[in-house]
Motif scaffolding. Structure first.
Motif, mmCIF file in Angstrom:
data_model
loop_
_atom_site.group_PDB
_atom_site.id
_atom_site.type_symbol
_atom_site.label_atom_id
_atom_site.label_comp_id
_atom_site.label_asym_id
_atom_site.label_seq_id
_atom_site.Cartn_x
_atom_site.Cartn_y
_atom_site.Cartn_z
ATOM 1 N N GLY A 133 0.836 -1.194 0.000
ATOM 2 C CA GLY A 133 0.000 0.000 0.000
ATOM 3 C C GLY A 133 0.870 1.243 0.000
ATOM 4 O O GLY A 133 2.083 1.161 0.214
ATOM 5 N N PHE A 134 0.252 2.372 -0.265
ATOM 6 C CA PHE A 134 0.918 3.670 -0.204
ATOM 7 C C PHE A 134 -0.052 4.654 0.431
ATOM 8 O O PHE A 134 -1.261 4.389 0.506
ATOM 9 C CB PHE A 134 1.284 4.183 -1.611
ATOM 10 C CG PHE A 134 2.497 3.522 -2.211
ATOM 11 C CD1 PHE A 134 3.756 4.095 -2.084
ATOM 12 C CD2 PHE A 134 2.377 2.334 -2.906
ATOM 13 C CE1 PHE A 134 4.872 3.485 -2.634
ATOM 14 C CE2 PHE A 134 3.486 1.712 -3.465
ATOM 15 C CZ PHE A 134 4.735 2.292 -3.334
ATOM 16 N N ASP A 135 0.485 5.801 0.874
ATOM 17 C CA ASP A 135 -0.427 6.866 1.298
ATOM 18 C C ASP A 135 -0.304 8.041 0.339
ATOM 19 O O ASP A 135 0.507 8.025 -0.587
ATOM 20 C CB ASP A 135 -0.213 7.262 2.765
ATOM 21 C CG ASP A 135 1.114 7.953 3.050
ATOM 22 O OD1 ASP A 135 1.794 8.398 2.101
ATOM 23 O OD2 ASP A 135 1.472 8.066 4.243
ATOM 24 N N TYR A 136 -1.146 9.058 0.555
ATOM 25 C CA TYR A 136 -1.211 10.177 -0.385
ATOM 26 C C TYR A 136 0.076 10.986 -0.434
ATOM 27 O O TYR A 136 0.318 11.713 -1.391
ATOM 28 C CB TYR A 136 -2.395 11.089 -0.051
ATOM 29 C CG TYR A 136 -3.720 10.508 -0.473
ATOM 30 C CD1 TYR A 136 -4.009 10.273 -1.811
ATOM 31 C CD2 TYR A 136 -4.699 10.174 0.475
ATOM 32 C CE1 TYR A 136 -5.224 9.734 -2.198
ATOM 33 C CE2 TYR A 136 -5.905 9.637 0.093
ATOM 34 C CZ TYR A 136 -6.168 9.411 -1.247
ATOM 35 O OH TYR A 136 -7.369 8.873 -1.628
ATOM 36 N N ALA A 137 0.906 10.854 0.607
ATOM 37 C CA ALA A 137 2.179 11.584 0.615
ATOM 38 C C ALA A 137 3.281 10.787 -0.075
ATOM 39 O O ALA A 137 4.400 11.274 -0.231
ATOM 40 C CB ALA A 137 2.589 11.909 2.054
ATOM 41 N N GLY A 138 2.971 9.542 -0.495
ATOM 42 C CA GLY A 138 3.966 8.734 -1.198
ATOM 43 C C GLY A 138 4.738 7.765 -0.320
ATOM 44 O O GLY A 138 5.664 7.106 -0.797
ATOM 45 N N TYR A 139 4.365 7.669 0.959
ATOM 46 C CA TYR A 139 5.035 6.696 1.828
ATOM 47 C C TYR A 139 4.425 5.319 1.602
ATOM 48 O O TYR A 139 3.228 5.190 1.370
ATOM 49 C CB TYR A 139 4.922 7.105 3.301
ATOM 50 C CG TYR A 139 5.775 8.300 3.621
ATOM 51 C CD1 TYR A 139 7.152 8.173 3.787
ATOM 52 C CD2 TYR A 139 5.206 9.566 3.728
ATOM 53 C CE1 TYR A 139 7.946 9.273 4.053
ATOM 54 C CE2 TYR A 139 6.000 10.678 3.995
ATOM 55 C CZ TYR A 139 7.362 10.524 4.157
ATOM 56 O OH TYR A 139 8.146 11.618 4.412
ATOM 57 N N ARG A 140 5.276 4.291 1.682
ATOM 58 C CA ARG A 140 4.838 2.950 1.316
ATOM 59 C C ARG A 140 4.661 2.035 2.517
ATOM 60 O O ARG A 140 5.316 2.208 3.556
ATOM 61 C CB ARG A 140 5.832 2.317 0.328
ATOM 62 C CG ARG A 140 7.232 2.108 0.891
ATOM 63 C CD ARG A 140 8.210 1.652 -0.178
ATOM 64 N NE ARG A 140 8.008 0.267 -0.547
ATOM 65 C CZ ARG A 140 8.579 -0.753 0.091
ATOM 66 N NH1 ARG A 140 9.379 -0.537 1.141
ATOM 67 N NH2 ARG A 140 8.367 -1.990 -0.297
ATOM 68 N N ILE A 162 3.859 2.090 -7.610
ATOM 69 C CA ILE A 162 2.671 1.641 -8.333
ATOM 70 C C ILE A 162 1.836 0.763 -7.409
ATOM 71 O O ILE A 162 2.366 -0.092 -6.698
ATOM 72 C CB ILE A 162 3.009 0.930 -9.656
ATOM 73 C CG1 ILE A 162 3.940 -0.263 -9.467
ATOM 74 C CG2 ILE A 162 3.631 1.911 -10.639
ATOM 75 C CD1 ILE A 162 4.234 -1.029 -10.757
ATOM 76 N N CYS A 163 0.529 1.017 -7.420
ATOM 77 C CA CYS A 163 -0.337 0.399 -6.423
ATOM 78 C C CYS A 163 -1.789 0.478 -6.888
ATOM 79 O O CYS A 163 -2.154 1.395 -7.625
ATOM 80 C CB CYS A 163 -0.171 1.174 -5.107
ATOM 81 S SG CYS A 163 -1.055 0.480 -3.707
#
Length: 197
Positions: A133-140, A162-163
């Motif tokens: 998964g990722f979050d909106y800030a780009g952390y995975r 990519i997710c």
């Protein structure tokens, strides 16, 4: 938040992301993978960089095998990772086709070192980053082994996560040394998260 709480939360998030991916039909997954591939190919970083670093996908991950074949056909240099035995490090090797791969750590396809040239310069290129998964800030949200966290801390090029959209969260727990990807790509959108490189 205490470390034990963060670990428990990450485990639960990993479980949910796996369930989402395992619940996709083959047709739905193929369609979503196609949309993501087109968005990757539309990136300025993809068009401009000659070196593409990418993972080799497993059955529940966003497909990269099609991406690898199309990048090679376009004349790009494609490097894929190999876990260094006995460590939490990985090295990237250039491949000429998917035939240069064999099952390695955790059953994932890896380059055969005797067939491939090792990538030495990590100062540039576009790295396609996997994540449950990722979050909106780009952390995975990784798989918990730390391979990519270590690698990204020393990589000097551009990064694209990519997710599937169903595995993107508003905010994920992360450490101060974690590096967010520059661009997040799902089947529905491209989100620029970092400063341009």
């Amino acid at each position: 938040m205490p470390v034990s709480d963060i670990r428990a939360r990450k485990m639960e998030l990993r479980r949910r992301c796996r369930e989402f991916r395992q619940g996709l039909t083959e047709e739905k997954k193929r369609q979503m993978d196609g949309f993501i591939l087109k968005r990757v190919q539309s990136l300025r970083q993809y068009r401009n960089e000659r070196v593409i670093l990418t993972y080799v996908s497993t059955s529940i991950e966003v497909d990269t095998r099609n991406l690898i074949e199309k990048a090679l056909a376009a004349g790009k240099h494609v490097a894929v990772p190999r876990c260094v035995p006995g460590t939490r490090e990985m090295e990237f090797y250039f491949i000429r086709s998917l035939d240069d791969l064999e099952p390695g750590a955790f059953g994932v396809l890896e380059p055969v070192p005797e067939k491939c040239r090792k990538l030495i310069d990590y100062s540039r290129g576009l790295c396609i980053v996997p994540g449950l998964g990722f979050d909106y800030a780009g952390y995975r949200l990784g798989y918990g082994k730390g391979y990519y966290d270590r690698f990204l801390s020393q990589f000097g090029g551009s990064t694209a996560g990519i997710c599937y959209q169903g595995c993107v969260r508003w905010r994920l727990p992360h450490g101060r040394f974690d590096r967010a990807v520059d661009v997040l790509i799902t089947e529905g959108y491209i989100r620029r998260t970092g400063l341009p490189r």
